[in-house]
Design a protein around this motif. Structure first.
Motif, PDB file in Angstrom:
ATOM      1  N   GLU A  11       0.837  -1.213   0.000  1.00  0.00           N
ATOM      2  CA  GLU A  11       0.000   0.000   0.000  1.00  0.00           C
ATOM      3  C   GLU A  11       0.865   1.255   0.000  1.00  0.00           C
ATOM      4  N   VAL A  12       1.852   1.293   0.875  1.00  0.00           N
ATOM      5  CA  VAL A  12       2.710   2.476   0.988  1.00  0.00           C
ATOM      6  C   VAL A  12       3.561   2.633  -0.270  1.00  0.00           C
ATOM      7  N   GLU A  13       4.057   1.525  -0.785  1.00  0.00           N
ATOM      8  CA  GLU A  13       4.848   1.598  -2.011  1.00  0.00           C
ATOM      9  C   GLU A  13       4.027   2.172  -3.163  1.00  0.00           C
ATOM     10  N   ALA A  14       2.769   1.794  -3.253  1.00  0.00           N
ATOM     11  CA  ALA A  14       1.899   2.333  -4.307  1.00  0.00           C
ATOM     12  C   ALA A  14       1.716   3.838  -4.125  1.00  0.00           C
ATOM     13  N   ALA A  15       1.495   4.274  -2.899  1.00  0.00           N
ATOM     14  CA  ALA A  15       1.339   5.711  -2.628  1.00  0.00           C
ATOM     15  C   ALA A  15       2.642   6.450  -2.917  1.00  0.00           C
ATOM     16  N   PHE A  16       3.756   5.872  -2.516  1.00  0.00           N
ATOM     17  CA  PHE A  16       5.066   6.478  -2.745  1.00  0.00           C
ATOM     18  C   PHE A  16       5.346   6.615  -4.240  1.00  0.00           C
ATOM     19  N   MET A  17       5.072   5.573  -5.008  1.00  0.00           N
ATOM     20  CA  MET A  17       5.343   5.608  -6.443  1.00  0.00           C
ATOM     21  C   MET A  17       4.389   6.568  -7.163  1.00  0.00           C
ATOM     22  N   ALA A  18       3.151   6.701  -6.690  1.00  0.00           N
ATOM     23  CA  ALA A  18       2.228   7.693  -7.263  1.00  0.00           C
ATOM     24  C   ALA A  18       2.770   9.099  -7.014  1.00  0.00           C
ATOM     25  N   TYR A  19       3.314   9.329  -5.828  1.00  0.00           N
ATOM     26  CA  TYR A  19       3.946  10.611  -5.513  1.00  0.00           C
ATOM     27  C   TYR A  19       5.143  10.850  -6.433  1.00  0.00           C
ATOM     28  N   GLU A  20       5.969   9.834  -6.606  1.00  0.00           N
ATOM     29  CA  GLU A  20       7.170   9.958  -7.449  1.00  0.00           C
ATOM     30  C   GLU A  20       6.785  10.296  -8.888  1.00  0.00           C
ATOM     31  N   LYS A  21       5.772   9.631  -9.421  1.00  0.00           N
ATOM     32  CA  LYS A  21       5.294   9.910 -10.772  1.00  0.00           C
ATOM     33  C   LYS A  21       4.807  11.355 -10.867  1.00  0.00           C
ATOM     34  N   ALA A  22       4.039  11.787  -9.876  1.00  0.00           N
ATOM     35  CA  ALA A  22       3.525  13.158  -9.863  1.00  0.00           C
ATOM     36  C   ALA A  22       4.666  14.166  -9.786  1.00  0.00           C
TER      37      ALA A  22
END
Length: 126
Positions: A11-22
């Motif tokens: 879950e956190v990795e998905a949120a982190f990677m969404a942040y990184e993409k943004a």
């Protein structure tokens, strides 16, 4: 307390990677959505100290999108229970020749999802 439950890490990795993409796309709305909208939220940046979501959002909306593209490495996500995590990574940008960036984030799971409540970004010589 369970440390590093694989489901919570995912879950956190998905949120982190969404942040990184943004971040790489300068998607200001998504960057804002990644941080907790609260006066207690803090972000220490490369050249700014931002206290409260309002200051963070104002910084994001005023920042130039030039030179934001970066690559990350050595990312470590650690979860504590099912609602608290840290994410730490190194990053490199063409605009930062000879330096390596460091980013640390504290994530908390709220009813609206995982949000950053504290972040620190800095750079050091390679």
């Amino acid at each position: 307390m369970t440390i590093n439950d694989p489901a919570v890490i995912a879950e956190v990795e998905a949120a982190f990677m969404a942040y990184e993409k943004a971040l790489n796309e300068n998607d200001v709305a998504m960057l804002d959505a990644s941080f907790k909208d609260a006066p207690e939220t803090i972000r220490y940046g490369m050249g700014e100290n931002l206290y409260g979501f309002g200051e963070i959002a104002a910084f994001r909306s005023a920042r130039s999108p030039v030179g934001l593209l970066r690559t990350i490495e050595r990312t470590v996500i650690t979860t504590y229970g099912d609602a608290f995590a840290t994410a730490n990574t190194l990053f490199r940008r063409e605009s930062m020749a000879g330096k390596v960036g460091r980013q640390s984030q504290t994530w908390v799971k709220f009813p609206e999802g995982w949000r950053v409540v504290a972040a620190h970004v800095s750079a050091i010589a390679e």
